[in-house]
Scaffold this active site. Structure first.
Site, PDB file in Angstrom:
ATOM      1  N   GLU A 142     -13.298   9.405   9.036  1.00  0.00           N
ATOM      2  CA  GLU A 142     -13.958   9.631  10.323  1.00  0.00           C
ATOM      3  C   GLU A 142     -14.199  11.114  10.571  1.00  0.00           C
ATOM      4  OE1 GLU A 142     -13.188   7.155  13.982  1.00  0.00           O
ATOM      5  OE2 GLU A 142     -12.031   8.962  14.512  1.00  0.00           O
ATOM      6  N   ASP A 145       0.850  -1.198   0.000  1.00  0.00           N
ATOM      7  CA  ASP A 145       0.000   0.000   0.000  1.00  0.00           C
ATOM      8  C   ASP A 145       0.881   1.242   0.000  1.00  0.00           C
ATOM      9  OD1 ASP A 145      -2.224   1.542  -0.099  1.00  0.00           O
ATOM     10  OD2 ASP A 145      -2.929   1.109   1.919  1.00  0.00           O
ATOM     11  N   CYS A 164       0.126   4.972   1.426  1.00  0.00           N
ATOM     12  CA  CYS A 164      -0.907   5.001   2.455  1.00  0.00           C
ATOM     13  C   CYS A 164      -0.568   6.066   3.491  1.00  0.00           C
ATOM     14  CB  CYS A 164      -1.011   3.631   3.129  1.00  0.00           C
ATOM     15  SG  CYS A 164      -2.286   3.550   4.395  1.00  0.00           S
ATOM     16  N   HIS A 184      -7.982   7.955   6.263  1.00  0.00           N
ATOM     17  CA  HIS A 184      -6.846   7.029   6.235  1.00  0.00           C
ATOM     18  C   HIS A 184      -7.053   6.072   5.072  1.00  0.00           C
ATOM     19  CE1 HIS A 184      -4.677   3.372   8.249  1.00  0.00           C
ATOM     20  NE2 HIS A 184      -3.921   3.938   7.336  1.00  0.00           N
ATOM     21  N   SER A 213      -8.196  10.316  18.980  1.00  0.00           N
ATOM     22  CA  SER A 213      -7.043  10.501  18.108  1.00  0.00           C
ATOM     23  C   SER A 213      -6.251  11.684  18.657  1.00  0.00           C
ATOM     24  CB  SER A 213      -7.475  10.791  16.668  1.00  0.00           C
ATOM     25  OG  SER A 213      -8.126   9.678  16.102  1.00  0.00           O
ATOM     26  N   HIS A 219       2.157   5.670  13.794  1.00  0.00           N
ATOM     27  CA  HIS A 219       1.104   6.150  12.896  1.00  0.00           C
ATOM     28  C   HIS A 219      -0.284   5.811  13.406  1.00  0.00           C
ATOM     29  CE1 HIS A 219       0.549   2.038  11.676  1.00  0.00           C
ATOM     30  NE2 HIS A 219      -0.116   2.314  10.577  1.00  0.00           N
ATOM     31  N   HIS A 236       2.514   7.223   5.235  1.00  0.00           N
ATOM     32  CA  HIS A 236       3.033   6.271   6.216  1.00  0.00           C
ATOM     33  C   HIS A 236       3.846   5.138   5.612  1.00  0.00           C
ATOM     34  CE1 HIS A 236      -0.701   7.383   8.836  1.00  0.00           C
ATOM     35  NE2 HIS A 236       0.285   8.243   8.988  1.00  0.00           N
ATOM     36  N   ASN A 237       3.704   4.916   4.309  1.00  0.00           N
ATOM     37  CA  ASN A 237       4.385   3.801   3.639  1.00  0.00           C
ATOM     38  C   ASN A 237       5.159   4.340   2.442  1.00  0.00           C
ATOM     39  OD1 ASN A 237       3.069   2.089   5.428  1.00  0.00           O
ATOM     40  ND2 ASN A 237       1.641   1.275   3.925  1.00  0.00           N
TER      41      ASN A 237
END
Length: 374
Positions: free
Chosen positions: A135, A70, A73, A163, A272, A290, A234-235
């Site tokens: 969200e 991914d 991401c 996300h 969060s 993350h 994040h990736n």
């Protein structure tokens, strides 16, 4: 290649539980040729061949399998023009549906963001599976008013956290690499390295466009407008000056600490955290947790949660927020108890001097999927 022994570090307090298999995977990756540093963050947990919640720095070569399938991401945060008092989660939950193909002009959206089409545009604007979500949130508490205000945020406004990643594009890129090289590396400057990086960078930008399109669909569904506050990946694997060398920094489920504030979400039934990174980044590979990180495998979560909850019970949380998830297996797999405590994860980062908490955000409505899988 002659390199100094890699540095392995796990940033987690004795109060935090990190599975032994995750440590084993981290140490195994640290022994790969060219690896200079391997850092496990407080959300560290086992992945498919490499841990999630980790960052790795290598010299002279890099490893696409450490980035995973991914590519790109990440998470984007939008401030909505809706006051929190006008939240209507019951009404929104009845009509929101982001699973089907977006009916807008995908080519125009991509062109506006400077991204070329890739053949996976039918998935643009869709959340995807696993731990991906969109969200709606409200501000729970502000802990650093100066930074909060500098971001242009208001305590009375709803927020939207998205996300998601590159969907099938990232999978296709990794599959093409694995078919030729398995878990092998690519040598810096080689033709194959350049080709992979070009496709990787495309996927990162496509994923960012995907998050923006998801946000637009969500805002249309709840009759709101908004502005993007931040978007982080994040990736990825990127060149980075590191400990006096130019290294390749791999992030696998790790937020960047060198791109300004980030949001670290918990499960759909917890707060969060909006945080401001601190320090020079060297001892933690310029990376942060993350999210909360999984505590149980998906199989274990399904078995445990089926014994304790009905599906209907998991569509509401202790925050009185709503969860849209019509895939029963996914509903159990993503149940809040399947994740580590986000408060502990963030406190580990605070205690290590890596972040300052700016605000906490509470869920109002979490969108996972309308797709039914009994």
């Amino acid at each position: 290649m002659n390199s100094p022994p890699p540095h392995v570090r796990v940033i987690a307090s004795p109060q935090s539980w990190v599975e032994g298999e995750a440590i084993r995977q981290l140490e195994a990756a640290s022994r790969l040729p060219g690896m200079r540093s391997a850092v496990g963050l407080p959300d560290l947990h086992p992945g498919k061949g490499a841990p999630v919640g980790a960052a790795f720095a290598s010299e002279g070569l890099f490893y696409p399998f450490l980035v995973g399938n991914d590519i790109g991401c990440g998470m984007g945060l939008w401030e909505l023009d809706l006051p929190a008092r006008k939240a209507r989660p019951d009404r929104w939950a009845a009509r929101l549906d982001l699973d089907g193909p977006w009916e807008g002009n995908t080519d125009a959206v991509l062109a506006d963001m400077g991204v070329k089409p890739c053949g996976f545009e039918a998935a643009l604007g869709t959340v995807g599976g696993g731990n991906h979500f969109a969200e709606v949130q409200r501000v729970d508490a502000v802990h650093d008013a100066e930074t909060f205000t500098a971001l242009g945020l208001g305590t009375d406004r709803l927020l939207l956290l998205v996300h998601s990643g590159s969907r099938g594009l990232g999978e296709a890129i990794l599959r093409a690499h694995v078919d030729r090289h398995g878990t092998g590396s690519l040598v810096e400057g080689s033709d194959e390295a350049r080709r992979y990086l070009a496709r990787h960078d495309h996927a990162v930008e496509w994923a960012r466009a995907n998050r923006a399109t998801i946000a637009g669909r969500m805002m249309q569904g709840i009759a709101a407008g908004g502005r993007r506050v931040l978007d982080v990946c994040h990736n990825s694997v990127t060149p980075k000056p590191y400990e006096g060398h130019t290294c390749w920094l791999h992030r696998k489920g790790a937020a960047p600490s060198d791109q300004g504030p980030v949001v670290i979400p918990g499960s759909r039934g917890s707060l969060s955290y909006l945080v401001l990174p601190l320090g020079d980044g060297v001892n933690h590979a310029h990376s942060l947790a993350h999210g909360a990180g999984r505590k149980w495998t998906r199989t274990s979560a399904r078995e445990r949660m089926r014994e304790r909850f009905t599906p209907e019970a998991l569509t509401r949380t202790s925050f009185k927020s709503h969860v849209i998830c019509e895939d029963r297996d996914l509903l159990f797999e993503e149940a809040p108890p399947a994740y580590k405590a986000i408060d502990r994860v963030v406190q580990d980062l605070v205690d290590a001097g890596l972040v300052r908490v700016v605000a906490t955000l509470a869920p109002v409505l979490t969108y996972k999927t309308r797709t039914r899988r009994e």
